[in-house]
Design an enzyme around this catalytic site. Structure first.
Site, PDB file in Angstrom:
ATOM      1  CD  GLU A  22     137.644  58.634  52.873  1.00 29.04           C
ATOM      2  OE1 GLU A  22     136.447  58.378  53.124  1.00 29.04           O
ATOM      3  OE2 GLU A  22     138.594  58.335  53.630  1.00 29.04           O
ATOM      4  CG  ASP A  34     150.012  70.878  63.245  1.00 28.95           C
ATOM      5  OD1 ASP A  34     149.953  71.734  64.146  1.00 28.95           O
ATOM      6  OD2 ASP A  34     150.147  71.163  62.041  1.00 28.95           O
TER       7      ASP A  34
END
Length: 292
Positions: free
Chosen positions: A94, A196
């Site tokens: 998306e 992360d």
């Protein structure tokens, strides 16, 4: 069939609606992948590409995004499809247009991260391995957090660095020996983690909702996400005020666990970028050893 035609076909098949590229522009995709925004005049998608053998990396990323989409206060891009041709692997996501962060959006990001960390598992790790940057990240499940951090995070990094940086490996062996003392009494829940979370992997959409992406998902100590946000910057005081207000820091975080968890990323950066990070990692390890 060209690679772009294959990507068109994959998007069409995944969405059940024909897609034909009439606009293609390069996007920032980090140091690892090439990235493009593809449009057909009505819809746009974010596409990352790499070598064909990196398909597993993209499949793990897609699975991680699905896992993160359990959160309700954060926006996480929906993975559309992952596939590969003879020339490249790709992931289609998306497309989320990003805006400049505001104080309000950083507050909402802190609140959303606290909510994400409230999603817990019974053991640390995940049901699949993935990557931290381009490097493998091992997520074998462990009931004990100290064992997980030693075996799945520090030891694998030190082993990988040993041929080029034997002094790092030598200091690392000393650190591993005192790790049970450093984490003595620390029994965190296995929280759902981004894995992360540096400043380049979070933003704000055009409605002011915080967005997180490019994860290295696993379940573990929530403080690991917080430690990384403090390593490379990019998160405002509003973010920390909201997060720690919702879930206060535990004793020992700032002195012991923050540098210990940041060490993992310094070692990963040493593998990617070389000696400066290796020297920084050695300093952190010796400071921790002295504390133990």
């Amino acid at each position: 069939m060209s690679d772009w035609a294959a990507i068109e076909h994959a998007i069409s098949a995944a969405t059940g609606r024909a897609f034909s590229i009439d606009d293609r522009r390069a996007a920032l995709g980090g140091d690892i992948n090439e990235a493009h925004i593809l449009g057909d005049g009505e819809r746009r998608f974010f596409v990352k590409t790499n070598r064909p053998e990196r398909r597993d990396m993209f499949e793990a990323e897609a699975a991680g995004l699905v896992e993160l989409r359990q959160a309700t206060l954060l926006r996480v891009p929906e993975p559309i499809t992952v596939d590969a041709t003879g020339e490249l692997a790709f992931i289609v996501l998306e497309y989320v247009p990003l805006a400049r962060p505001t104080r309000e959006s950083m507050t909402r990001l802190g609140e959303g991260l606290a909510e994400l960390h409230g999603i817990v598992a019974t053991r640390h790790g995940w049901d699949r391995d993935n990557t931290l940057g381009p490097n493998p990240q091992h997520n074998a499940r462990h009931a004990d957090w100290t064992e997980f951090w030693r075996e799945n995070r520090l030891a694998v990094m030190l082993d990988a660095l040993a041929p080029d940086y034997p002094d790092v490996a030598r200091d690392g062996d000393r650190l591993l020996a005192v790790l049970p003392d450093l984490l003595s009494g620390h029994k965190p829940e296995a929280s759902l983690l981004h894995g992360d979370l540096w400043g380049g992997n979070a933003g704000m959409d055009e409605d002011g909702r915080p967005v997180i992406y490019d994860p290295a998902v696993y379940y573990g100590d929530r403080e690991t996400d917080l430690a990384l946000t403090e390593l490379f910057g990019g998160f405002s005081p509003d973010f920390y005020e909201a997060y720690w207000g919702a879930w206060p820091a535990a004793a020992g975080y700032r002195e012991i666990r923050r540098p210990l968890y940041q060490l993992h990323h310094l070692l990963n950066h040493a593998r990617l970028f070389g000696g400066g990070y290796a020297a920084q990692a050695r300093r952190v390890m010796n400071q921790l050893i002295a504390r133990a």
